[in-house]
Design a protein around this motif. Structure first.
Motif, PDB file in Angstrom:
ATOM      1  N   GLY A 111       0.811  -1.218   0.000  1.00 11.43           N
ATOM      2  CA  GLY A 111       0.000   0.000   0.000  1.00 11.43           C
ATOM      3  C   GLY A 111       0.839   1.262   0.000  1.00 11.43           C
ATOM      4  O   GLY A 111       0.567   2.200  -0.766  1.00 11.43           O
ATOM      5  N   LEU A 112       1.874   1.301   0.840  1.00 11.66           N
ATOM      6  CA  LEU A 112       2.732   2.491   0.891  1.00 11.66           C
ATOM      7  C   LEU A 112       3.474   2.701  -0.419  1.00 11.66           C
ATOM      8  O   LEU A 112       3.633   3.842  -0.882  1.00 11.66           O
ATOM      9  CB  LEU A 112       3.714   2.394   2.064  1.00 11.66           C
ATOM     10  CG  LEU A 112       3.106   2.399   3.468  1.00 11.66           C
ATOM     11  CD1 LEU A 112       4.200   2.282   4.522  1.00 11.66           C
ATOM     12  CD2 LEU A 112       2.239   3.614   3.702  1.00 11.66           C
ATOM     13  N   ARG A 117       3.972   5.936  -5.340  1.00  9.69           N
ATOM     14  CA  ARG A 117       3.904   6.099  -6.803  1.00  9.69           C
ATOM     15  C   ARG A 117       2.903   7.184  -7.193  1.00  9.69           C
ATOM     16  O   ARG A 117       3.036   7.808  -8.235  1.00  9.69           O
ATOM     17  CB  ARG A 117       3.515   4.777  -7.473  1.00  9.69           C
ATOM     18  CG  ARG A 117       4.665   3.817  -7.669  1.00  9.69           C
ATOM     19  CD  ARG A 117       4.307   2.662  -8.594  1.00  9.69           C
ATOM     20  NE  ARG A 117       3.359   1.730  -8.023  1.00  9.69           N
ATOM     21  CZ  ARG A 117       3.669   0.735  -7.190  1.00  9.69           C
ATOM     22  NH1 ARG A 117       4.911   0.564  -6.817  1.00  9.69           N
ATOM     23  NH2 ARG A 117       2.742  -0.068  -6.731  1.00  9.69           N
ATOM     24  N   ARG A 118       1.900   7.395  -6.355  1.00  7.25           N
ATOM     25  CA  ARG A 118       0.872   8.409  -6.617  1.00  7.25           C
ATOM     26  C   ARG A 118       1.238   9.766  -6.019  1.00  7.25           C
ATOM     27  O   ARG A 118       0.405  10.655  -5.940  1.00  7.25           O
ATOM     28  CB  ARG A 118      -0.462   7.944  -6.046  1.00  7.25           C
ATOM     29  CG  ARG A 118      -0.975   6.682  -6.695  1.00  7.25           C
ATOM     30  CD  ARG A 118      -2.233   6.217  -6.016  1.00  7.25           C
ATOM     31  NE  ARG A 118      -2.660   4.937  -6.551  1.00  7.25           N
ATOM     32  CZ  ARG A 118      -3.901   4.514  -6.526  1.00  7.25           C
ATOM     33  NH1 ARG A 118      -4.847   5.241  -5.985  1.00  7.25           N
ATOM     34  NH2 ARG A 118      -4.203   3.340  -7.033  1.00  7.25           N
ATOM     35  N   SER A 119       2.474   9.908  -5.577  1.00  8.50           N
ATOM     36  CA  SER A 119       2.998  11.154  -5.011  1.00  8.50           C
ATOM     37  C   SER A 119       2.316  11.576  -3.719  1.00  8.50           C
ATOM     38  O   SER A 119       2.215  12.771  -3.418  1.00  8.50           O
ATOM     39  CB  SER A 119       2.936  12.294  -6.038  1.00  8.50           C
ATOM     40  OG  SER A 119       3.700  11.974  -7.167  1.00  8.50           O
ATOM     41  N   VAL A 122       2.416  11.814   2.863  1.00  8.52           N
ATOM     42  CA  VAL A 122       2.308  11.371   4.242  1.00  8.52           C
ATOM     43  C   VAL A 122       1.153  10.387   4.386  1.00  8.52           C
ATOM     44  O   VAL A 122       0.095  10.571   3.791  1.00  8.52           O
ATOM     45  CB  VAL A 122       2.072  12.575   5.192  1.00  8.52           C
ATOM     46  CG1 VAL A 122       1.805  12.122   6.616  1.00  8.52           C
ATOM     47  CG2 VAL A 122       3.257  13.536   5.154  1.00  8.52           C
ATOM     48  N   VAL A 123       1.380   9.359   5.213  1.00  9.20           N
ATOM     49  CA  VAL A 123       0.321   8.420   5.591  1.00  9.20           C
ATOM     50  C   VAL A 123       0.289   8.411   7.116  1.00  9.20           C
ATOM     51  O   VAL A 123       1.331   8.353   7.772  1.00  9.20           O
ATOM     52  CB  VAL A 123       0.586   7.003   5.038  1.00  9.20           C
ATOM     53  CG1 VAL A 123      -0.486   6.025   5.498  1.00  9.20           C
ATOM     54  CG2 VAL A 123       0.659   7.031   3.518  1.00  9.20           C
ATOM     55  N   VAL A 124      -0.916   8.477   7.670  1.00 11.89           N
ATOM     56  CA  VAL A 124      -1.105   8.402   9.115  1.00 11.89           C
ATOM     57  C   VAL A 124      -1.924   7.163   9.432  1.00 11.89           C
ATOM     58  O   VAL A 124      -2.572   6.589   8.553  1.00 11.89           O
ATOM     59  CB  VAL A 124      -1.806   9.667   9.675  1.00 11.89           C
ATOM     60  CG1 VAL A 124      -0.959  10.906   9.433  1.00 11.89           C
ATOM     61  CG2 VAL A 124      -3.194   9.840   9.084  1.00 11.89           C
ATOM     62  N   LEU A 162       6.464   9.552   3.228  1.00 14.64           N
ATOM     63  CA  LEU A 162       6.834   8.741   2.067  1.00 14.64           C
ATOM     64  C   LEU A 162       7.857   9.436   1.184  1.00 14.64           C
ATOM     65  O   LEU A 162       8.316   8.864   0.204  1.00 14.64           O
ATOM     66  CB  LEU A 162       5.582   8.398   1.245  1.00 14.64           C
ATOM     67  CG  LEU A 162       4.508   7.600   1.979  1.00 14.64           C
ATOM     68  CD1 LEU A 162       3.355   7.278   1.042  1.00 14.64           C
ATOM     69  CD2 LEU A 162       5.072   6.331   2.579  1.00 14.64           C
ATOM     70  N   MET A 163       8.200  10.689   1.523  1.00 13.96           N
ATOM     71  CA  MET A 163       9.125  11.452   0.704  1.00 13.96           C
ATOM     72  C   MET A 163      10.473  11.671   1.386  1.00 13.96           C
ATOM     73  O   MET A 163      11.277  12.466   0.928  1.00 13.96           O
ATOM     74  CB  MET A 163       8.500  12.809   0.339  1.00 13.96           C
ATOM     75  CG  MET A 163       7.218  12.697  -0.433  1.00 13.96           C
ATOM     76  SD  MET A 163       7.504  11.794  -1.974  1.00 13.96           S
ATOM     77  CE  MET A 163       5.842  11.520  -2.516  1.00 13.96           C
TER      78      MET A 163
END
Length: 186
Positions: A111-112, A117-119, A122-124, A162-163
């Motif tokens: 998933g991450l 890939r979709r730019s 951040v994921v929380v 993610l960056m």
């Protein structure tokens, strides 16, 4: 008769046609670990989210063994007034017989990678810091990124960049997708 070798796991994106299988997976898994009330609550949430899968606002990754759904992770968009795309990982379930085999970690990783890939920056998530910490999630400092609702267990509010940059400070509370607008989940 010789025993059959189990089929290998496959990971793929799910769509709304998986709604019933997703609901059953989450209901059974959470009932087994947290009791019937929690199983029904999380199963209903997963069903509602699976009915909204559009790969824009709601995305789901499934782990299958043959035709059987053995794990699933759902990501949904959090809308901040002045921020790029931020997603929330929740919920995640792995069928009881398949737990402790790294499937949950693989689901998160898939998933991450897709969100990266979709730019997505951040994921929380809101969950167990010990488990999610293994996937790169860290506690979010108060005032950095607020959850949509007050939390019953603030130590479970976690973020992952993610960056490769520190988590940004985002003012205000985000708007979450409709199924998460129930304070019982927070």
């Amino acid at each position: 008769m010789t025993p059959q070798t189990p089929q290998p796991l496959t990971f793929d994106s799910l769509d709304t046609s998986s709604r019933d299988a997703v609901a059953e997976l989450f209901t059974r898994t959470f009932t087994a670990s947290e009791g019937e009330r929690e199983g029904i609550l999380v199963g209903n949430l997963a069903s509602e989210l699976a009915g909204l899968i559009d790969d824009q606002e709601v995305m789901a990754i499934g782990a299958r063994q043959g035709d059987a759904l053995v794990g699933c992770v759902i990501f949904s968009h959090l809308q901040f007034e002045h921020a790029s795309r931020i997603f929330m990982l929740s919920p995640l379930a792995v069928r009881t017989a398949f737990q402790r085999q790294g499937i949950g970690s693989q689901l998160i990783r898939h998933g991450l990678e897709e969100l990266q890939r979709r730019s997505v920056a951040v994921v929380v998530t809101y969950g167990d810091p010990a488990f999610y910490g293994k996937a790169g999630f860290q506690p979010i400092a108060p005032g950095t990124i607020q959850p949509p609702f007050p939390l019953s267990q603030p130590q479970g509010w976690l973020g992952c960049s993610l960056m490769g940059e520190p988590l940004p400070a985002l003012p205000g509370r985000p708007t979450c997708v409709r199924p998460f607008r129930n304070p019982a989940y927070w």
